[in-house]
Design an enzyme around this catalytic site. Structure first.
Site, PDB file in Angstrom:
ATOM      1  N   ASP A 218       0.869  -1.172   0.000  1.00 28.34           N
ATOM      2  CA  ASP A 218       0.000   0.000   0.000  1.00 28.34           C
ATOM      3  C   ASP A 218       0.911   1.228   0.000  1.00 28.34           C
ATOM      4  O   ASP A 218       2.118   1.123   0.257  1.00 28.34           O
ATOM      5  CB  ASP A 218      -0.883  -0.034   1.252  1.00 28.34           C
ATOM      6  CG  ASP A 218      -1.662   1.241   1.446  1.00 28.34           C
ATOM      7  OD1 ASP A 218      -2.372   1.651   0.503  1.00 28.34           O
ATOM      8  OD2 ASP A 218      -1.558   1.841   2.528  1.00 28.34           O
TER       9      ASP A 218
ATOM     10  N   ASP B 200      -0.178   5.156   1.013  1.00 28.13           N
ATOM     11  CA  ASP B 200      -0.410   6.111   2.094  1.00 28.13           C
ATOM     12  C   ASP B 200      -0.460   5.424   3.451  1.00 28.13           C
ATOM     13  O   ASP B 200      -1.285   4.536   3.676  1.00 28.13           O
ATOM     14  CB  ASP B 200      -1.724   6.866   1.854  1.00 28.13           C
ATOM     15  CG  ASP B 200      -1.672   7.696   0.581  1.00 28.13           C
ATOM     16  OD1 ASP B 200      -0.941   8.694   0.576  1.00 28.13           O
ATOM     17  OD2 ASP B 200      -2.342   7.331  -0.394  1.00 28.13           O
TER      18      ASP B 200
ATOM     19  N   ASP C  28      -1.521  -0.760   6.030  1.00 26.16           N
ATOM     20  CA  ASP C  28      -1.613  -0.063   7.313  1.00 26.16           C
ATOM     21  C   ASP C  28      -3.042   0.135   7.798  1.00 26.16           C
ATOM     22  O   ASP C  28      -3.237   0.586   8.926  1.00 26.16           O
ATOM     23  CB  ASP C  28      -0.940   1.307   7.214  1.00 26.16           C
ATOM     24  CG  ASP C  28      -1.797   2.309   6.466  1.00 26.16           C
ATOM     25  OD1 ASP C  28      -2.221   3.310   7.078  1.00 26.16           O
ATOM     26  OD2 ASP C  28      -2.068   2.099   5.274  1.00 26.16           O
TER      27      ASP C  28
END
Length: 217
Positions: free
Chosen positions: A9, A11, A166
């Site tokens: 991922d 961001d 995250d």
């Protein structure tokens, strides 16, 4: 299981852009006459631009096209991200080691291409084998489409692909795709689960450790 590919991922996983996103979301909400708080940040983290725009419109009780809100958010992010973007410790090291070892790497993000390009340049375009952005799939996270597309482009089996995420939204997408998932919570806590490993920080990992995790699954 032998590690076949890695998928990251963007961001909150490779770059610490969430504070920039949240400042933009706050400003756009206030522009529409609403109020933005920490509880609203948690509600949209890891989601698509469309979902965040829709959420902000509903929160503010505004009557504006979702496309207008999304465009304003993108423009503000493009203005702020180049000077406020921070690369998360450990990111460049793992990406560089993977490239040197010949392990293919996918970037899989809900961020649209025009904005993701800023981060890709900052991280190093040559460190990614393929990149999949939020405007290049029919269904964004938490749907498995983004990770399934990345695996197809890499020629990798999802079950032999390790994903680093995250957010709960991203973890759900990767698990639905059948990938091995490592969760590194940033804004929102992520509990342990039978199909995921939760670690405190990206800097705690290495390519060798990722291989070990893949082998143990």
């Amino acid at each position: 299981m032998t590690l076949q590919a890695l998928a990251f991922d963007l961001d909150g996983t490779l770059i610490d852009s969430e504070p920039v996103w949240h400042s933009v979301e706050r400003d756009v909400t206030e522009w529409l006459g609403g109020t933005w708080g920490p509880e609203h940040q948690d509600a949209v983290v890891g989601g698509s631009l469309y979902a965040a725009s829709r959420y902000i419109i509903d929160l503010a009780g505004a009557d504006v096209p979702v496309e207008e809100v999304g465009r304003r958010m993108l423009d503000l992010m493009k203005e702020r991200l180049p000077t406020e973007l921070e690369i998360i410790p450990g990111a460049k090291e793992i990406l560089t080691d993977a490239r040197a070892a010949g392990v293919p790497v996918a970037l899989v993000t809900s961020t649209f291409r025009e904005l993701a390009e800023v981060a890709i340049e900052a991280l190093g375009r040559d460190l990614f084998t393929v990149t999949v952005t939020g405007d290049e799939v029919d269904h964004t996270k938490p749907h498995p489409d983004p990770y399934l597309k990345a695996c197809r482009l890499l020629g990798a089996e999802p079950a032999r692909t390790v994903v680093l995420e995250d957010s709960p939204t991203g973890v759900a997408a990767a698990e639905a795709a059948g990938c091995v998932v490592i969760a590194i919570p940033n804004i929102v806590p992520i509990p342990e689960g039978p199909r995921r490993l939760v670690v405190p920080a990206l800097a705690d990992l290495s390519l060798a450790r990722l291989r070990e995790i893949a082998a143990s699954r």
